[in-house]
Motif scaffolding. Structure first.
Motif, short mmCIF file in Angstrom:
data_model
loop_
_atom_site.label_atom_id
_atom_site.label_comp_id
_atom_site.label_asym_id
_atom_site.label_seq_id
_atom_site.Cartn_x
_atom_site.Cartn_y
_atom_site.Cartn_z
N GLY A 4 0.87 -0.87 0.24
CA GLY A 4 0.01 0.41 -0.38
C GLY A 4 1.14 1.14 0.12
O GLY A 4 0.07 2.37 0.41
N ALA A 8 0.80 8.41 4.86
CA ALA A 8 0.88 9.60 5.38
C ALA A 8 0.99 9.68 6.55
O ALA A 8 0.08 8.73 7.28
N TRP A 27 -6.64 8.77 9.83
CA TRP A 27 -6.51 8.94 8.12
C TRP A 27 -7.51 9.17 7.69
O TRP A 27 -8.61 8.52 7.69
N GLY A 28 -7.36 9.74 6.17
CA GLY A 28 -8.45 9.55 5.36
C GLY A 28 -9.53 10.26 5.27
O GLY A 28 -9.66 11.80 6.00
N ASP A 29 -10.56 10.43 4.14
CA ASP A 29 -11.74 11.57 4.47
C ASP A 29 -12.30 11.66 5.40
O ASP A 29 -13.11 9.98 5.81
N ALA A 32 -15.67 9.94 5.30
CA ALA A 32 -15.68 8.00 4.86
C ALA A 32 -16.85 7.00 5.57
O ALA A 32 -16.35 7.12 6.35
N ALA A 53 -2.57 3.33 4.84
CA ALA A 53 -2.04 3.37 3.87
C ALA A 53 -2.73 2.85 2.76
O ALA A 53 -2.75 2.98 1.80
N ALA A 56 -6.95 3.88 3.77
CA ALA A 56 -6.91 5.74 3.64
C ALA A 56 -7.41 6.34 2.59
O ALA A 56 -8.46 7.60 2.54
N ASP A 57 -7.90 5.89 1.67
CA ASP A 57 -8.01 6.36 -0.09
C ASP A 57 -9.53 5.53 -0.33
O ASP A 57 -10.15 7.00 -0.57
N ARG A 58 -9.95 4.53 0.72
CA ARG A 58 -11.41 5.04 0.66
C ARG A 58 -12.01 4.28 1.63
O ARG A 58 -13.69 4.59 2.37
N ARG A 60 -11.81 6.28 6.43
CA ARG A 60 -11.81 7.04 7.99
C ARG A 60 -11.25 5.66 8.07
O ARG A 60 -11.87 5.15 8.65
N ARG A 290 -9.11 -6.83 1.61
CA ARG A 290 -10.00 -5.91 0.51
C ARG A 290 -10.90 -6.43 0.34
O ARG A 290 -11.72 -6.59 -0.05
#
Length: 294
Positions: A4, A8, A27-29, A32, A53, A56-58, A60, A290
């Motif tokens: 991953g 951040a 991390w993340g939105d 989310a 990591a 965190a793109d999809r 919280r 995942r």
């Protein structure tokens, strides 16, 4: 980090429960879907950086420091009870505005997460427990057979020894990292350094000390009955993965019967992995997450 990329830097947050100020990394939105990562004993929130990591793109992603760990408060009397740890997790959800989350817990964190999910099944959508069921049935029977006088005296003696010994210190981060690698030889040097850097602090005397309270190693000798634990496991409503390393000391719930106490659980075994299988087989663990969490 593998599986991953580089994580951040997280946002730091705190919430209060039972008069303690507890820390979490995020991390993340914030809008989310939440993913909660709960570390094990003598560990800390930043142990999850590589997992964070990857998600965190999809999601919280929220990783709390348990009481007595990381940047969270220590208890004043050095007594860490499972009931209080579960109450802390129960307080985290409303404090952070989380109604439901996918949860991953390792060891002590897995045990806490399971009990919380049994008490509040509507809060947990998916649950992965990494070697967090506690003692095997055989060991639990041995513990139950020990006279309460012996168990209490042993616990009191351990508490007194830890109070007298104080907190161990090291000359440098390198020395502390070496100690961590001695305790878990499977750790890659860069990961051991990361865990040590975020899991320790340097005092005014220049000595490095791990952040966890030494007293967390002496959990109370009094806990729920096995039948009560089974009832909580049976109350967990969401799908569950019980993850185990084939080279761990822990007993597999697929073989010892504990998996049968769940409504919807499967056991996932990881080759070439010990108790910290999410470190030992990080990429494989992330792939399983995942597929299961989405």
């Amino acid at each position: 980090m593998a599986g991953g990329g580089k994580a951040a830097e997280p946002r730091d947050g705190w919430f209060t429960t039972q008069r303690l100020k507890l820390h979490y990394a995020e991390w993340g939105d914030p809008a989310a879907p939440p993913l909660l990562l709960v570390h094990g004993g003598r560990d800390h929130a930043r142990s999850w950086d590589a997992i964070a990591a990857a998600f965190a793109d999809r999601f919280r992603v929220i990783a709390p420091d348990l009481r007595g760990h990381g940047d969270s408060d220590w208890v004043s009397d050095g007594s860490y009870e499972m009931a209080d740890l579960v109450a802390d997790m129960a307080a985290l959800f409303p404090a952070l505005g989380v109604e439901q989350a996918a949860v991953v817990g390792h060891s002590l964190g897995g045990n806490i997460s399971l009990r919380h999910a049994g008490l509040y099944p509507e809060r947990v959508s998916r649950l992965i427990v990494i070697e967090g069921l506690g003692p095997s049935p055989a060991r639990a029977a041995e513990i139950a057979a020990e006279p309460i006088v012996a168990r209490m005296r042993d616990w009191i003696a351990r508490q007194q020894r830890m109070s007298a010994a104080g907190q161990r210190s090291y000359d440098s981060i390198e020395a502390a990292t070496a100690r961590m690698m001695a305790a878990n030889p499977r750790l890659a040097p860069d990961l051991a350094r990361h865990l040590t850097t975020h899991g320790s602090r340097t005092g005014a005397d220049g000595r490095v000390r791990f952040k966890f309270d030494p007293a967390v190693g002496a959990m109370s000798p009094v806990d729920l009955l096995q039948t009560e634990k089974h009832a909580l496991w049976a109350a967990v409503a969401c799908p569950v993965i019980l993850a185990y390393g084939r080279e761990s000391w822990a007993s597999s719930p697929a073989e010892d019967g504990r998996a049968t106490h769940f409504r919807d659980a499967r056991v996932e075994m990881f080759d070439d992995a010990g108790h910290w299988l999410h470190h030992d087989r990080r990429d494989a663990f992330i792939a399983m997450m995942r597929a299961f969490i989405g």
